[in-house]
Design a protein around this motif. Sequence first.
Motif, short mmCIF file in Angstrom:
data_model
loop_
_atom_site.label_atom_id
_atom_site.label_comp_id
_atom_site.label_asym_id
_atom_site.label_seq_id
_atom_site.Cartn_x
_atom_site.Cartn_y
_atom_site.Cartn_z
N GLU A 117 0.64 -1.39 -0.04
CA GLU A 117 0.10 -0.11 0.06
C GLU A 117 0.72 1.29 -0.13
O GLU A 117 0.55 2.36 -0.65
CB GLU A 117 -0.78 -0.10 1.13
CG GLU A 117 -1.74 1.16 1.32
CD GLU A 117 -2.92 1.17 2.41
OE1 GLU A 117 -3.74 2.13 2.58
OE2 GLU A 117 -2.66 0.18 3.32
N ALA A 118 1.96 1.30 0.79
CA ALA A 118 3.03 2.53 0.74
C ALA A 118 3.55 2.55 -0.21
O ALA A 118 3.89 3.84 -1.07
CB ALA A 118 4.00 2.23 2.02
N PHE A 119 3.81 1.49 -1.19
CA PHE A 119 4.53 1.60 -2.43
C PHE A 119 3.59 2.34 -3.66
O PHE A 119 3.85 3.07 -4.36
CB PHE A 119 4.88 0.27 -3.00
CG PHE A 119 5.32 -0.05 -4.28
CD1 PHE A 119 6.51 0.46 -4.76
CD2 PHE A 119 4.18 -0.58 -5.35
CE1 PHE A 119 6.53 0.45 -6.10
CE2 PHE A 119 4.59 -0.84 -6.54
CZ PHE A 119 5.62 -0.12 -7.12
N PHE A 145 -0.22 -12.37 -4.79
CA PHE A 145 -1.40 -11.43 -5.45
C PHE A 145 -2.58 -12.13 -5.47
O PHE A 145 -2.63 -13.33 -5.54
CB PHE A 145 -0.91 -10.91 -6.83
CG PHE A 145 0.09 -10.13 -6.97
CD1 PHE A 145 0.90 -9.33 -5.73
CD2 PHE A 145 0.51 -9.37 -8.03
CE1 PHE A 145 1.85 -8.55 -5.72
CE2 PHE A 145 1.65 -8.63 -8.43
CZ PHE A 145 2.12 -7.99 -7.07
N GLY A 146 -3.72 -11.68 -5.50
CA GLY A 146 -4.85 -12.03 -5.95
C GLY A 146 -5.64 -10.88 -6.68
O GLY A 146 -5.45 -9.67 -6.39
N HIS A 147 -6.27 -11.12 -7.97
CA HIS A 147 -6.52 -10.42 -8.82
C HIS A 147 -7.75 -9.24 -8.17
O HIS A 147 -7.68 -8.37 -8.47
CB HIS A 147 -7.37 -10.97 -10.08
CG HIS A 147 -7.95 -10.04 -10.98
ND1 HIS A 147 -7.42 -9.40 -11.76
CD2 HIS A 147 -9.41 -9.76 -11.25
CE1 HIS A 147 -8.05 -8.48 -12.66
NE2 HIS A 147 -9.18 -8.70 -12.47
N LYS A 148 -8.89 -10.00 -7.53
CA LYS A 148 -9.84 -9.09 -6.70
C LYS A 148 -9.26 -8.12 -5.69
O LYS A 148 -9.45 -6.98 -5.75
CB LYS A 148 -10.90 -9.72 -6.24
CG LYS A 148 -11.75 -10.61 -7.10
CD LYS A 148 -12.66 -11.44 -6.43
CE LYS A 148 -13.76 -12.08 -7.43
NZ LYS A 148 -14.65 -12.66 -6.75
N MET A 151 -7.02 -5.43 -7.63
CA MET A 151 -8.07 -4.45 -8.53
C MET A 151 -8.78 -3.36 -7.41
O MET A 151 -8.79 -2.29 -7.56
CB MET A 151 -9.20 -4.99 -9.21
CG MET A 151 -8.63 -5.84 -10.44
SD MET A 151 -7.53 -4.77 -11.46
CE MET A 151 -8.85 -3.78 -12.22
N TYR A 152 -8.92 -3.93 -6.43
CA TYR A 152 -9.42 -3.15 -5.03
C TYR A 152 -8.39 -2.15 -4.62
O TYR A 152 -8.81 -1.11 -4.60
CB TYR A 152 -9.79 -4.06 -4.12
CG TYR A 152 -10.09 -3.36 -2.67
CD1 TYR A 152 -11.59 -2.79 -2.57
CD2 TYR A 152 -9.22 -3.05 -1.60
CE1 TYR A 152 -11.63 -1.80 -1.58
CE2 TYR A 152 -9.60 -2.19 -0.68
CZ TYR A 152 -10.83 -1.65 -0.43
OH TYR A 152 -11.03 -0.87 0.70
N GLY A 158 -6.84 5.22 -7.18
CA GLY A 158 -7.30 6.20 -8.24
C GLY A 158 -6.38 5.81 -9.29
O GLY A 158 -6.22 6.36 -10.36
N PHE A 159 -5.93 4.57 -9.20
CA PHE A 159 -4.95 4.04 -10.33
C PHE A 159 -6.09 3.43 -11.63
O PHE A 159 -7.42 3.03 -11.12
CB PHE A 159 -4.36 2.69 -10.21
CG PHE A 159 -3.02 3.24 -9.38
CD1 PHE A 159 -1.56 3.50 -10.27
CD2 PHE A 159 -2.77 3.34 -8.22
CE1 PHE A 159 -0.64 3.63 -9.44
CE2 PHE A 159 -1.70 3.76 -7.53
CZ PHE A 159 -0.76 3.91 -8.17
N ALA A 160 -5.78 3.85 -12.66
CA ALA A 160 -6.69 3.27 -13.70
C ALA A 160 -6.13 2.42 -14.70
O ALA A 160 -5.16 2.47 -15.38
CB ALA A 160 -6.92 4.58 -14.91
N PRO A 161 -6.95 1.15 -14.44
CA PRO A 161 -6.26 0.01 -15.20
C PRO A 161 -6.52 0.23 -16.91
O PRO A 161 -7.47 0.46 -17.24
CB PRO A 161 -7.00 -1.23 -14.79
CG PRO A 161 -7.72 -0.78 -13.59
CD PRO A 161 -7.63 0.64 -13.59
N LEU A 162 -5.20 0.18 -17.40
CA LEU A 162 -5.32 0.28 -19.03
C LEU A 162 -5.34 -1.17 -19.64
O LEU A 162 -6.10 -1.30 -20.64
CB LEU A 162 -3.95 1.13 -19.42
CG LEU A 162 -3.91 2.44 -18.60
CD1 LEU A 162 -2.60 2.97 -19.35
CD2 LEU A 162 -4.95 3.22 -19.09
N ARG A 163 -4.56 -2.00 -19.42
CA ARG A 163 -4.60 -3.49 -19.89
C ARG A 163 -4.17 -4.61 -18.75
O ARG A 163 -3.30 -4.06 -17.95
CB ARG A 163 -3.43 -3.48 -21.07
CG ARG A 163 -3.93 -2.61 -22.33
CD ARG A 163 -3.02 -2.96 -23.49
NE ARG A 163 -2.89 -1.88 -24.47
CZ ARG A 163 -2.48 -1.95 -25.71
NH1 ARG A 163 -1.47 -2.74 -25.56
NH2 ARG A 163 -2.51 -1.03 -26.56
#
Length: 213
Positions: A117-119, A145-148, A151-152, A158-163
């Motif tokens: 989270e800090a990263f 990781f876990g995808h969900k 993405m959360y 405020g990151f916008a997934p592009l691909r």
Amino acid sequence: MRTAADFNLFYATPDPWHISHAQFRDKVLRRCLKPFIRDKSVLELGCGEGHLTQAIFDKARSVVGIDISDVAIARAKSLSLPNARFESADFLQASFEGYDVIAALECVYYLSLPEREAFLEKVAREHSGKILLLSGPIVDYRRHFGHKRLMYEFTALGFAPLRLHNLSVYWHPPSSRVIAGLIKLPLGYTLLDWIPEPMIYQRLYALRAPKQR
């Protein structure tokens, strides 16, 4: 997060994770990353001995690779790559400002959840409105990781997934090994993004950091 001493122990033997043997992974990464890095300045986090710098980022205008292990960095420097320089540093402490792209490939899963989270907060703060490329295994929600979960975390900050790109198939159960073999046939890698998530081992996320006001 493991310490510099821990990673130096890993690197007592060159290429401890056999990363240089993953030619299929390199091919897929080159295909996925090319639109984002061509003629761009890249900060490569956790660069290790520079294998991906050499195999993946040769089309970048410039690359700064950083790694917490000075043993790994010494080997990366010995590659004498024309578009890259290498520094020994903890990437949680390094500056993220002044680059077109930040790449964190196969390294962020070494962070604890608070460190991750800090990263991401640091990327949002110092890399405003620019591209973050992040990859890692998504097969184990608790340890990696876990995808969900990812993405959360991305959307909450405020990151916008592009691909999203699948990079490799998980080898368990045994039936997945058939698929893993098929995608290594000529042009088979083009089918990776169509494979169901439960069968995927590693995934690449291309994200745009939020713009700071």
